[in-house]
Design an enzyme around this catalytic site. Structure first.
Site, PDB file in Angstrom:
ATOM      1  N   TYR A 280      -1.497   0.347  10.725  1.00 19.74           N
ATOM      2  CA  TYR A 280      -1.772  -0.300   9.431  1.00 19.74           C
ATOM      3  C   TYR A 280      -0.572  -0.149   8.496  1.00 19.74           C
ATOM      4  CZ  TYR A 280      -3.633  -0.796   4.679  1.00 19.74           C
ATOM      5  OH  TYR A 280      -3.824  -1.153   3.362  1.00 19.74           O
TER       6      TYR A 280
ATOM      7  N   SER B 102       0.814  -1.220   0.000  1.00 11.79           N
ATOM      8  CA  SER B 102       0.000   0.000   0.000  1.00 11.79           C
ATOM      9  C   SER B 102       0.845   1.267   0.000  1.00 11.79           C
ATOM     10  CB  SER B 102      -0.863  -0.004   1.269  1.00 11.79           C
ATOM     11  OG  SER B 102      -1.409   1.270   1.494  1.00 11.79           O
TER      12      SER B 102
ATOM     13  N   GLU C 270       0.199   3.609   1.763  1.00 15.28           N
ATOM     14  CA  GLU C 270       0.277   4.039   3.167  1.00 15.28           C
ATOM     15  C   GLU C 270       1.672   3.798   3.736  1.00 15.28           C
ATOM     16  OE1 GLU C 270      -1.899   5.332   5.835  1.00 15.28           O
ATOM     17  OE2 GLU C 270      -2.687   6.189   3.993  1.00 15.28           O
TER      18      GLU C 270
HETATM   19  P1  NAP Z   1     -11.479  -4.506   1.921  1.00 16.33           P
HETATM   20  O1  NAP Z   1     -12.627  -4.154   1.027  1.00 16.33           O
HETATM   21  O2  NAP Z   1     -11.452  -4.012   3.314  1.00 16.33           O
HETATM   22  O3  NAP Z   1     -11.378  -6.109   1.942  1.00 16.33           O
HETATM   23  C1  NAP Z   1     -10.566  -6.771   2.876  1.00 16.33           C
HETATM   24  C2  NAP Z   1     -10.818  -8.260   2.778  1.00 16.33           C
HETATM   25  O4  NAP Z   1     -10.006  -8.940   3.734  1.00 16.33           O
HETATM   26  C3  NAP Z   1     -12.271  -8.675   3.076  1.00 16.33           C
HETATM   27  O5  NAP Z   1     -12.637  -9.713   2.191  1.00 16.33           O
HETATM   28  C4  NAP Z   1     -12.164  -9.207   4.496  1.00 16.33           C
HETATM   29  O6  NAP Z   1     -13.165 -10.146   4.831  1.00 16.33           O
HETATM   30  C5  NAP Z   1     -10.809  -9.885   4.418  1.00 16.33           C
HETATM   31  N1  NAP Z   1     -10.230 -10.177   5.728  1.00 16.33           N
HETATM   32  C6  NAP Z   1     -10.031  -9.337   6.760  1.00 16.33           C
HETATM   33  N2  NAP Z   1      -9.462  -9.981   7.792  1.00 16.33           N
HETATM   34  C7  NAP Z   1      -9.297 -11.270   7.408  1.00 16.33           C
HETATM   35  C8  NAP Z   1      -8.771 -12.420   8.022  1.00 16.33           C
HETATM   36  N3  NAP Z   1      -8.293 -12.411   9.277  1.00 16.33           N
HETATM   37  N4  NAP Z   1      -8.744 -13.588   7.322  1.00 16.33           N
HETATM   38  C9  NAP Z   1      -9.235 -13.634   6.067  1.00 16.33           C
HETATM   39  N5  NAP Z   1      -9.779 -12.579   5.434  1.00 16.33           N
HETATM   40  C10 NAP Z   1      -9.790 -11.407   6.096  1.00 16.33           C
HETATM   41  O7  NAP Z   1     -10.102  -4.056   1.242  1.00 16.33           O
HETATM   42  P2  NAP Z   1      -9.771  -3.694  -0.294  1.00 16.33           P
HETATM   43  O8  NAP Z   1      -9.977  -2.243  -0.500  1.00 16.33           O
HETATM   44  O9  NAP Z   1     -10.438  -4.673  -1.189  1.00 16.33           O
HETATM   45  O10 NAP Z   1      -8.208  -3.924  -0.308  1.00 16.33           O
HETATM   46  C11 NAP Z   1      -7.646  -5.198  -0.640  1.00 16.33           C
HETATM   47  C12 NAP Z   1      -6.226  -5.260  -0.124  1.00 16.33           C
HETATM   48  O11 NAP Z   1      -5.450  -4.230  -0.744  1.00 16.33           O
HETATM   49  C13 NAP Z   1      -6.069  -5.041   1.366  1.00 16.33           C
HETATM   50  O12 NAP Z   1      -4.986  -5.824   1.802  1.00 16.33           O
HETATM   51  C14 NAP Z   1      -5.720  -3.567   1.496  1.00 16.33           C
HETATM   52  O13 NAP Z   1      -5.020  -3.349   2.686  1.00 16.33           O
HETATM   53  C15 NAP Z   1      -4.870  -3.393   0.261  1.00 16.33           C
HETATM   54  N6  NAP Z   1      -4.844  -2.055  -0.328  1.00 16.33           N
HETATM   55  C16 NAP Z   1      -6.015  -1.430  -0.640  1.00 16.33           C
HETATM   56  C17 NAP Z   1      -5.976  -0.192  -1.262  1.00 16.33           C
HETATM   57  C18 NAP Z   1      -7.240   0.525  -1.632  1.00 16.33           C
HETATM   58  O14 NAP Z   1      -7.163   1.731  -1.905  1.00 16.33           O
HETATM   59  N7  NAP Z   1      -8.373  -0.158  -1.711  1.00 16.33           N
HETATM   60  C19 NAP Z   1      -4.733   0.397  -1.573  1.00 16.33           C
HETATM   61  C20 NAP Z   1      -3.559  -0.291  -1.266  1.00 16.33           C
HETATM   62  C21 NAP Z   1      -3.623  -1.534  -0.660  1.00 16.33           C
HETATM   63  P3  NAP Z   1     -14.615  -9.665   5.410  1.00 16.33           P
HETATM   64  O15 NAP Z   1     -15.429  -9.316   4.197  1.00 16.33           O
HETATM   65  O16 NAP Z   1     -15.070 -10.882   6.118  1.00 16.33           O
HETATM   66  O17 NAP Z   1     -14.356  -8.486   6.298  1.00 16.33           O
HETATM   67  O1  G4F Z   2     -10.508   6.843   2.657  1.00 17.23           O
HETATM   68  P1  G4F Z   2      -9.530   6.744   3.754  1.00 17.23           P
HETATM   69  O2  G4F Z   2      -9.992   6.109   5.012  1.00 17.23           O
HETATM   70  O3  G4F Z   2      -8.290   5.962   3.119  1.00 17.23           O
HETATM   71  P2  G4F Z   2      -6.744   5.851   3.527  1.00 17.23           P
HETATM   72  O4  G4F Z   2      -6.530   6.135   4.960  1.00 17.23           O
HETATM   73  O5  G4F Z   2      -5.973   6.668   2.558  1.00 17.23           O
HETATM   74  O6  G4F Z   2      -6.478   4.290   3.302  1.00 17.23           O
HETATM   75  C1  G4F Z   2      -6.942   3.629   2.135  1.00 17.23           C
HETATM   76  O7  G4F Z   2      -5.959   3.719   1.130  1.00 17.23           O
HETATM   77  C2  G4F Z   2      -4.721   3.059   1.443  1.00 17.23           C
HETATM   78  C3  G4F Z   2      -3.780   3.283   0.255  1.00 17.23           C
HETATM   79  O8  G4F Z   2      -3.072   4.485   0.448  1.00 17.23           O
HETATM   80  C4  G4F Z   2      -5.005   1.590   1.676  1.00 17.23           C
HETATM   81  F1  G4F Z   2      -3.839   0.940   1.914  1.00 17.23           F
HETATM   82  C5  G4F Z   2      -5.957   1.424   2.835  1.00 17.23           C
HETATM   83  O9  G4F Z   2      -6.267   0.045   2.999  1.00 17.23           O
HETATM   84  C6  G4F Z   2      -7.243   2.180   2.510  1.00 17.23           C
HETATM   85  O10 G4F Z   2      -7.877   1.543   1.426  1.00 17.23           O
HETATM   86  O11 G4F Z   2      -8.944   8.173   4.111  1.00 17.23           O
HETATM   87  C7  G4F Z   2      -8.417   9.031   3.122  1.00 17.23           C
HETATM   88  C8  G4F Z   2      -8.163  10.409   3.716  1.00 17.23           C
HETATM   89  C9  G4F Z   2      -7.384  10.389   5.038  1.00 17.23           C
HETATM   90  O12 G4F Z   2      -6.396  11.374   4.997  1.00 17.23           O
HETATM   91  C10 G4F Z   2      -8.415  10.739   6.086  1.00 17.23           C
HETATM   92  O13 G4F Z   2      -7.892  11.431   7.220  1.00 17.23           O
HETATM   93  O14 G4F Z   2      -9.424  11.009   4.008  1.00 17.23           O
HETATM   94  C11 G4F Z   2      -9.331  11.641   5.274  1.00 17.23           C
HETATM   95  N1  G4F Z   2     -10.674  11.759   5.846  1.00 17.23           N
HETATM   96  C12 G4F Z   2     -11.280  12.935   6.155  1.00 17.23           C
HETATM   97  N2  G4F Z   2     -12.484  12.694   6.705  1.00 17.23           N
HETATM   98  C13 G4F Z   2     -11.485  10.751   6.193  1.00 17.23           C
HETATM   99  C14 G4F Z   2     -12.636  11.338   6.735  1.00 17.23           C
HETATM  100  N3  G4F Z   2     -11.349   9.402   6.064  1.00 17.23           N
HETATM  101  C15 G4F Z   2     -12.389   8.636   6.485  1.00 17.23           C
HETATM  102  N4  G4F Z   2     -12.286   7.296   6.339  1.00 17.23           N
HETATM  103  N5  G4F Z   2     -13.524   9.170   7.060  1.00 17.23           N
HETATM  104  C16 G4F Z   2     -13.694  10.528   7.205  1.00 17.23           C
HETATM  105  O15 G4F Z   2     -14.712  10.987   7.706  1.00 17.23           O
END
Ligand code: NAP
Ligand code: G4F
Length: 324
Positions: free
Chosen positions: A147, A123, A125
């Site tokens: 995280y 990520s 992050e």
């Molecule tokens: P998400 O919607 O939160 O999905 C997370 C998945 O992980 C869900 O299917 C969840 O199951 C499963 N999970 C959580 N804990 C588990 C455990 N202990 N054992 C098995 N499964 C488990 O996340 P996403 O946005 O699809 O992201 C996918 C991956 O990419 C994650 O690793 C995230 O950290 C990473 N990532 C995401 C972004 C982004 O912007 N979306 C960017 C960079 C990296 P449940 O449905 O049961 O909760």
């Molecule tokens: O949407 P966010 O919660 O995503 P964040 O923290 O960037 O993390 C997501 O992206 C990562 C990749 O860079 C993934 F690895 C991670 O698993 C996840 O998918 O927050 C985005 C920004 C932050 O700066 C937060 O402080 O939005 C700001 N924010 C402002 N108000 C808020 C809010 N975020 C959330 N969730 N809720 C608010 O009310």
């Protein structure tokens, strides 16, 4: 027909990746953890085409058994405690699942079949308090949340297993990617869902935290293609996947409210509950390596992404569906 195992198939990315791999003719196996209520809504439309198997990143035995039984050619490790804010409330759990969970999968691969190709969902992050703009594969990490720290561990253990055991283990450093299937707690979907509710007269307020944070937001459907491309390369490597553009939360608000002809200033309140103990102020990726080596590029612009998400939430509410 190749077989792919997806951990996290019930999540946003897992569901898009399953759609994509089915389209490529894969046999798709998805690992799902036990929950008290069924949460298969993101894969409901393909449930008869995929195999869902019980397992958990905290349970090494389940991982070994799944690999032995389904013999995947590729494993995509997308499962994680993925919500940054929650990682301060549950730092140990986040470290166990998001960090150590990667080692459990890698070690299961090493034990069962080291020829399996492995993708780790790293990520942006990990860049946290960024030391370079834009961020690329060589940019040093400075994570700002439990995280982010767990993801740094997952990233390096992937590289370590590649170097120690010659595994085809690849790490995709993906910047934020969103979609109508994004969880409601993340800021983009929180905004688009509230905009749709406000437009339909169901609510009249949206509480948010830091509006100045900047992210490189792309479309999840584009990003799962990059994951697959990485595992088709002869050699494993690390790749940044991003759009190369950055926008603030405020810009997202302007675009989302603008789409329904409203002004966000009339509805948005700042609430300290949504501020983070340590913030990631600016993320913007340099995806040129992915472009050069994988031939990957994003197809959805920021403005198209916001509109897609607001429209989907409006359609969902107008059809009387429940948000998930
Ligand atoms: P998400 O919607 O939160 O999905 C997370 C998945 O992980 C869900 O299917 C969840 O199951 C499963 N999970 C959580 N804990 C588990 C455990 N202990 N054992 C098995 N499964 C488990 O996340 P996403 O946005 O699809 O992201 C996918 C991956 O990419 C994650 O690793 C995230 O950290 C990473 N990532 C995401 C972004 C982004 O912007 N979306 C960017 C960079 C990296 P449940 O449905 O049961 O909760
Ligand atoms: O949407 P966010 O919660 O995503 P964040 O923290 O960037 O993390 C997501 O992206 C990562 C990749 O860079 C993934 F690895 C991670 O698993 C996840 O998918 O927050 C985005 C920004 C932050 O700066 C937060 O402080 O939005 C700001 N924010 C402002 N108000 C808020 C809010 N975020 C959330 N969730 N809720 C608010 O009310």
């Amino acid at each position: 027909m190749p077989t792919a195992l997806i951990t996290g198939i019930t999540g946003q990315d897992g569901s898009y990746l399953a759609d994509f791999l089915l389209g490529k003719g894969y046999n798709v196996v998805g690992m799902v953890r036990r929950t008290s209520t069924v949460n298969f809504h993101r894969v409901q439309h393909i449930q008869d085409k995929i195999t869902l198997v019980p397992g958990d990143l905290g349970d090494q035995i389940s991982l070994i058994h799944i690999l032995e039984e389904y013999k995947p050619d590729e494993v995509y490790n997308l499962a994680a405690q993925s919500f940054v804010q929650t990682s301060w409330n549950q730092p140990v759990f986040t470290g166990d699942v998001t960090g150590l969970g990667v080692t459990r999968v890698l070690d299961a691969i090493r034990i069962v079949d080291p020829k399996i190709r492995f993708y780790q969902a790293s990520s942006s992050e990990m860049f946290g308090k960024v030391v370079e703009v834009p961020q690329r594969e060589t940019t040093p990490f400075y994570p700002r949340s439990p995280y982010g720290v767990a993801k740094v561990y997952g990233h390096w253990i992937t590289i370590n297993y590649r170097e120690s055991y010659d595994l085809h283990a690849t790490s995709g450093i993906l910047f934020n990617h969103e979609s109508p299937r994004r969880g409601l707690e993340f800021v983009t979907r929180k905004i688009t869902y509230h905009v749709a509710q406000i437009k339909l007269g169901l609510i009249n307020e949206l509480s948010l935290g830091n509006l100045d944070a900047r992210r490189d937001w792309g479309f999840a459907g584009d990003y799962v293609q990059a994951m697959w491309l990485m595992l088709q390369q002869e050699k494993p490597d690390d790749y940044v996947v991003a759009t190369g553009e950055t926008h603030s939360v405020e810009e997202f608000l302007t675009e989302a409210f603008g789409y329904v002809n409203l002004d966000w200033r009339d509805y948005v309140k700042q609430d300290p509950r949504f501020m983070r103990p340590a913030e990631v102020d600016l993320l913007v990726g340099d995806p040129s390596k992915a472009g050069r080596k994988l031939g990957w590029e994003p197809s959805v612009t920021f403005s198209e992404l916001v509109k897609m998400m607001v429209k989907a939430d409006l359609d969902m509410l107008r059809n009387g569906q429940v948000a998930m």
